[in-house]
Design a protein around this motif. Structure first.
Motif, mmCIF file in Angstrom:
data_model
loop_
_atom_site.group_PDB
_atom_site.id
_atom_site.type_symbol
_atom_site.label_atom_id
_atom_site.label_comp_id
_atom_site.label_asym_id
_atom_site.label_seq_id
_atom_site.Cartn_x
_atom_site.Cartn_y
_atom_site.Cartn_z
ATOM 1 N N THR A 210 0.850 -1.194 0.000
ATOM 2 C CA THR A 210 0.000 0.000 0.000
ATOM 3 C C THR A 210 0.886 1.245 0.000
ATOM 4 N N ALA A 211 0.319 2.363 -0.384
ATOM 5 C CA ALA A 211 1.059 3.627 -0.358
ATOM 6 C C ALA A 211 1.513 3.947 1.056
ATOM 7 N N GLU A 212 0.658 3.651 2.023
ATOM 8 C CA GLU A 212 0.982 3.864 3.437
ATOM 9 C C GLU A 212 2.257 3.100 3.820
ATOM 10 N N ASN A 213 2.321 1.834 3.444
ATOM 11 C CA ASN A 213 3.490 1.011 3.785
ATOM 12 C C ASN A 213 4.728 1.428 3.011
ATOM 13 N N LEU A 214 4.580 1.783 1.742
ATOM 14 C CA LEU A 214 5.737 2.239 0.971
ATOM 15 C C LEU A 214 6.315 3.507 1.579
ATOM 16 N N GLN A 215 5.461 4.433 1.982
ATOM 17 C CA GLN A 215 5.924 5.665 2.619
ATOM 18 C C GLN A 215 6.682 5.339 3.905
ATOM 19 N N ARG A 216 6.153 4.410 4.681
ATOM 20 C CA ARG A 216 6.813 3.989 5.928
ATOM 21 C C ARG A 216 8.173 3.353 5.636
ATOM 22 N N TYR A 217 8.255 2.493 4.605
ATOM 23 C CA TYR A 217 9.525 1.865 4.230
ATOM 24 C C TYR A 217 10.557 2.917 3.826
ATOM 25 N N ILE A 218 10.122 3.898 3.062
ATOM 26 C CA ILE A 218 11.031 4.960 2.617
ATOM 27 C C ILE A 218 11.544 5.752 3.820
ATOM 28 N N GLN A 219 10.644 6.119 4.731
ATOM 29 C CA GLN A 219 11.049 6.869 5.920
ATOM 30 C C GLN A 219 12.014 6.047 6.779
ATOM 31 N N ASP A 220 11.682 4.764 6.979
ATOM 32 C CA ASP A 220 12.544 3.896 7.788
ATOM 33 C C ASP A 220 13.916 3.736 7.143
ATOM 34 N N PHE A 221 13.940 3.540 5.822
ATOM 35 C CA PHE A 221 15.206 3.395 5.112
ATOM 36 C C PHE A 221 16.068 4.646 5.276
ATOM 37 N N ASN A 222 15.463 5.810 5.091
ATOM 38 C CA ASN A 222 16.217 7.062 5.217
ATOM 39 C C ASN A 222 16.751 7.252 6.633
ATOM 40 N N GLN A 223 15.961 6.882 7.632
ATOM 41 C CA GLN A 223 16.421 7.003 9.019
ATOM 42 C C GLN A 223 17.552 6.018 9.323
ATOM 43 N N LEU A 224 17.378 4.760 8.926
ATOM 44 C CA LEU A 224 18.390 3.736 9.221
ATOM 45 C C LEU A 224 19.708 3.994 8.494
ATOM 46 N N SER A 225 19.597 4.527 7.278
ATOM 47 C CA SER A 225 20.814 4.774 6.506
ATOM 48 C C SER A 225 21.450 6.105 6.872
ATOM 49 N N GLY A 226 20.769 6.891 7.688
ATOM 50 C CA GLY A 226 21.275 8.206 8.049
ATOM 51 C C GLY A 226 21.207 9.183 6.898
ATOM 52 N N GLU A 227 20.400 8.869 5.921
ATOM 53 C CA GLU A 227 20.261 9.684 4.700
ATOM 54 C C GLU A 227 19.548 10.992 5.030
ATOM 55 N N GLU B 185 17.070 12.779 -1.962
ATOM 56 C CA GLU B 185 17.110 12.827 -3.425
ATOM 57 C C GLU B 185 17.505 11.479 -4.031
ATOM 58 N N SER B 186 18.478 10.800 -3.441
ATOM 59 C CA SER B 186 18.918 9.513 -3.999
ATOM 60 C C SER B 186 17.833 8.453 -3.859
ATOM 61 N N THR B 187 17.098 8.459 -2.755
ATOM 62 C CA THR B 187 15.986 7.525 -2.576
ATOM 63 C C THR B 187 14.903 7.802 -3.601
ATOM 64 N N THR B 188 14.586 9.062 -3.818
ATOM 65 C CA THR B 188 13.565 9.453 -4.792
ATOM 66 C C THR B 188 13.998 9.040 -6.193
ATOM 67 N N ARG B 189 15.260 9.260 -6.538
ATOM 68 C CA ARG B 189 15.776 8.861 -7.858
ATOM 69 C C ARG B 189 15.653 7.362 -8.078
ATOM 70 N N ALA B 190 15.994 6.584 -7.058
ATOM 71 C CA ALA B 190 15.909 5.123 -7.164
ATOM 72 C C ALA B 190 14.466 4.677 -7.353
ATOM 73 N N LEU B 191 13.542 5.292 -6.638
ATOM 74 C CA LEU B 191 12.128 4.952 -6.775
ATOM 75 C C LEU B 191 11.605 5.324 -8.156
ATOM 76 N N VAL B 192 11.969 6.497 -8.653
ATOM 77 C CA VAL B 192 11.550 6.934 -9.988
ATOM 78 C C VAL B 192 12.083 5.958 -11.036
#
Length: 130
Positions: A86-103, A107-114
């Motif tokens: 779901t969009a809800e879960n994808l948003q959560r995954y993106i936020q968690d990834f950015n936090q865990l990676s210290g990102e 921009e790089s996460t957005t580029r990869a998703l695009v």
């Protein structure tokens, strides 16, 4: 509002923007205005805590059938099977990834998703209800 007038078989030519997920009002599905702590809906006046905002898919595409080009936008849960969550879960995954990676620069996460969305959709033929 969800009635299909006709079906259109068309190929995706391009993705029109890089924002596939948006914070959506639970009442009217309009885009929410978010700040660090709160959200508000300009259309219906709904408010709440930012952490409780729900998310929805919005995929803007340029498509072509055998005769014409069209700009269309596909909303909501009909995109869940294509994204696998779901969009809800994808948003959560993106936020968690950015936090865990210290990102700090998302921009790089957005580029990869695009890039992933372009790979999955561009050049593929779908049947759209319009």
């Amino acid at each position: 509002m969800n009635s299909v007038q006709r079906l259109l078989a068309a190929s995706v030519i391009s993705i029109q923007n890089s924002c596939f997920i948006y914070p959506a009002c639970q009442n009217c599905f309009s885009r929410l205005i978010l700040d660090s702590r709160r959200f508000s809906c300009l259309k219906c006046g709904c408010t709440g805590e930012a952490k409780d905002a729900s998310y929805r898919y919005r995929l803007s595409l340029k498509i072509a059938d055998t005769n014409d080009l069209f700009d269309i936008t596909v909303f909501g849960s009909c995109l869940d099977p294509f994204f696998g969550v779901t969009a809800e879960n994808l948003q959560r995954y993106i936020q968690d990834f950015n936090q865990l990676s210290g990102e700090t620069n998302t921009e790089s996460t957005t580029r990869a998703l695009v890039q992933a969305v372009e790979t999955c959709f561009i050049g593929k033929r779908f049947i759209f209800g319009v």
